[in-house]
Design a protein around this motif. Structure first.
Motif, mmCIF file in Angstrom:
data_model
loop_
_atom_site.group_PDB
_atom_site.id
_atom_site.type_symbol
_atom_site.label_atom_id
_atom_site.label_comp_id
_atom_site.label_asym_id
_atom_site.label_seq_id
_atom_site.Cartn_x
_atom_site.Cartn_y
_atom_site.Cartn_z
ATOM 1 N N MET A 1 42.011 34.823 36.680
ATOM 2 C CA MET A 1 40.714 34.307 37.042
ATOM 3 C C MET A 1 40.644 32.838 36.639
ATOM 4 S SD MET A 1 36.944 35.694 35.906
ATOM 5 C CE MET A 1 36.862 37.082 36.991
ATOM 6 N N ASP A 2 40.230 32.013 37.538
ATOM 7 C CA ASP A 2 40.103 30.585 37.291
ATOM 8 C C ASP A 2 38.892 30.326 36.404
ATOM 9 O OD1 ASP A 2 38.991 27.779 38.103
ATOM 10 O OD2 ASP A 2 41.094 27.800 38.729
ATOM 11 N N GLU A 3 39.031 29.439 35.424
ATOM 12 C CA GLU A 3 37.947 29.165 34.483
ATOM 13 C C GLU A 3 36.685 28.669 35.179
ATOM 14 O OE1 GLU A 3 39.120 26.844 31.120
ATOM 15 O OE2 GLU A 3 40.780 28.177 30.671
ATOM 16 N N ASP A 4 36.817 28.039 36.345
ATOM 17 C CA ASP A 4 35.649 27.560 37.079
ATOM 18 C C ASP A 4 34.823 28.709 37.631
ATOM 19 O OD1 ASP A 4 36.401 24.951 36.593
ATOM 20 O OD2 ASP A 4 37.509 24.765 38.466
ATOM 21 N N ASN A 5 35.395 29.921 37.703
ATOM 22 C CA ASN A 5 34.693 31.070 38.259
ATOM 23 C C ASN A 5 33.941 31.876 37.204
ATOM 24 O OD1 ASN A 5 35.605 30.518 40.863
ATOM 25 N ND2 ASN A 5 37.481 31.661 40.543
ATOM 26 N N TYR A 6 34.027 31.497 35.946
ATOM 27 C CA TYR A 6 33.317 32.213 34.895
ATOM 28 C C TYR A 6 31.842 31.874 34.933
ATOM 29 C CZ TYR A 6 37.751 33.551 32.730
ATOM 30 O OH TYR A 6 38.980 34.099 32.476
ATOM 31 N N ILE A 7 31.005 32.860 34.630
ATOM 32 C CA ILE A 7 29.563 32.656 34.591
ATOM 33 C C ILE A 7 29.179 31.854 33.354
ATOM 34 C CG2 ILE A 7 27.335 33.850 34.380
ATOM 35 C CD1 ILE A 7 28.686 36.155 35.990
ATOM 36 N N CYS A 8 29.797 32.201 32.203
ATOM 37 C CA CYS A 8 29.554 31.442 30.977
ATOM 38 C C CYS A 8 30.767 31.567 30.060
ATOM 39 C CB CYS A 8 28.279 31.900 30.261
ATOM 40 S SG CYS A 8 28.415 33.462 29.418
ATOM 41 N N SER A 9 30.775 30.796 29.004
ATOM 42 C CA SER A 9 31.937 30.774 28.119
ATOM 43 C C SER A 9 32.139 32.081 27.362
ATOM 44 C CB SER A 9 31.840 29.600 27.152
ATOM 45 O OG SER A 9 30.631 29.656 26.447
ATOM 46 N N VAL A 10 31.097 32.899 27.221
ATOM 47 C CA VAL A 10 31.259 34.212 26.589
ATOM 48 C C VAL A 10 32.231 35.053 27.406
ATOM 49 C CG1 VAL A 10 30.086 36.366 25.981
ATOM 50 C CG2 VAL A 10 29.017 34.177 25.465
ATOM 51 N N GLU A 11 32.162 34.946 28.702
ATOM 52 C CA GLU A 11 33.069 35.685 29.582
ATOM 53 C C GLU A 11 34.521 35.282 29.330
ATOM 54 O OE1 GLU A 11 33.532 36.783 34.335
ATOM 55 O OE2 GLU A 11 32.096 35.251 33.717
ATOM 56 N N VAL A 12 34.757 34.006 29.095
ATOM 57 C CA VAL A 12 36.102 33.520 28.777
ATOM 58 C C VAL A 12 36.583 34.171 27.485
ATOM 59 C CG1 VAL A 12 37.512 31.501 28.238
ATOM 60 C CG2 VAL A 12 35.677 31.304 29.916
ATOM 61 N N ALA A 13 35.734 34.160 26.456
ATOM 62 C CA ALA A 13 36.096 34.733 25.167
ATOM 63 C C ALA A 13 36.368 36.226 25.270
ATOM 64 C CB ALA A 13 34.996 34.459 24.141
ATOM 65 N N VAL A 14 35.520 36.941 25.966
ATOM 66 C CA VAL A 14 35.700 38.390 26.118
ATOM 67 C C VAL A 14 36.984 38.696 26.880
ATOM 68 C CG1 VAL A 14 34.729 40.462 27.210
ATOM 69 C CG2 VAL A 14 33.263 38.948 25.864
ATOM 70 N N ASN A 15 37.322 37.865 27.837
ATOM 71 C CA ASN A 15 38.568 38.045 28.574
ATOM 72 C C ASN A 15 39.773 37.911 27.643
ATOM 73 O OD1 ASN A 15 40.134 38.363 31.034
ATOM 74 N ND2 ASN A 15 40.637 36.207 30.792
ATOM 75 N N GLU A 16 39.679 37.015 26.674
ATOM 76 C CA GLU A 16 40.788 36.771 25.746
ATOM 77 C C GLU A 16 40.888 37.838 24.657
ATOM 78 O OE1 GLU A 16 42.837 33.711 25.334
ATOM 79 O OE2 GLU A 16 42.249 33.152 27.354
ATOM 80 N N ILE A 17 39.753 38.221 24.060
ATOM 81 C CA ILE A 17 39.807 39.105 22.882
ATOM 82 C C ILE A 17 39.055 40.418 23.064
ATOM 83 C CG2 ILE A 17 40.109 37.182 21.279
ATOM 84 C CD1 ILE A 17 37.129 37.614 20.468
ATOM 85 N N GLY A 18 38.494 40.640 24.259
ATOM 86 C CA GLY A 18 37.707 41.850 24.487
ATOM 87 C C GLY A 18 38.558 43.093 24.616
ATOM 88 N N GLY A 19 37.889 44.203 24.711
ATOM 89 C CA GLY A 19 38.568 45.484 24.818
ATOM 90 C C GLY A 19 38.591 46.190 23.476
#
Length: 110
Positions: A1-19
């Motif tokens: 997923m391209d970073e420009d397509n994220y709704i907010c930076s929380v989504e970026v963080a959850v993608n990295e460390i979520g689950g």
């Protein structure tokens, strides 16, 4: 997923460390290098297959490094990268939040 397509930076963080497992593996490694079996002992509910998958994802995101030593049998150690170390204060805060507010989940279900 391209970073420009994220709704907010929380989504970026959850993608990295979520689950369910990524944060537990990162916490297991916060005190230093561990071998696969040592991580598995610290997180007894994770299957070996899921641990392998989680370690690969964390490595791909640059949060952990995998070092293979040329021994017989080969020794492999996992450790946090600088990026991975930068997540630990956030996970520590989540841990504190869980201690303070986690009981609400149990009391609300009564």
């Amino acid at each position: 997923m391209d970073e420009d397509n994220y709704i907010c930076s929380v989504e970026v963080a959850v993608n990295e460390i979520g689950g369910k497992w990524k944060s537990l593996v990162l916490c297991a490694l916060k005190d230093g290098k561990l071998r696969f079996s040592e991580i598995n002992r610290k997180i007894p509910k994770i299957t070996q297959r899921m641990l392998t998958k989680t370690l690969r994802e964390l490595e791909a995101h640059g949060l952990i490094s995998r070092t293979v030593y040329p021994e017989v049998p080969p020794r492999v150690e996992y450790s946090l990268t600088e990026k991975g170390k930068s997540v630990i204060p956030i996970l520590d805060e989540l841990c504190e939040w869980g201690k303070r507010y986690g009981s609400y989940r149990n009391s609300d279900s009564d």
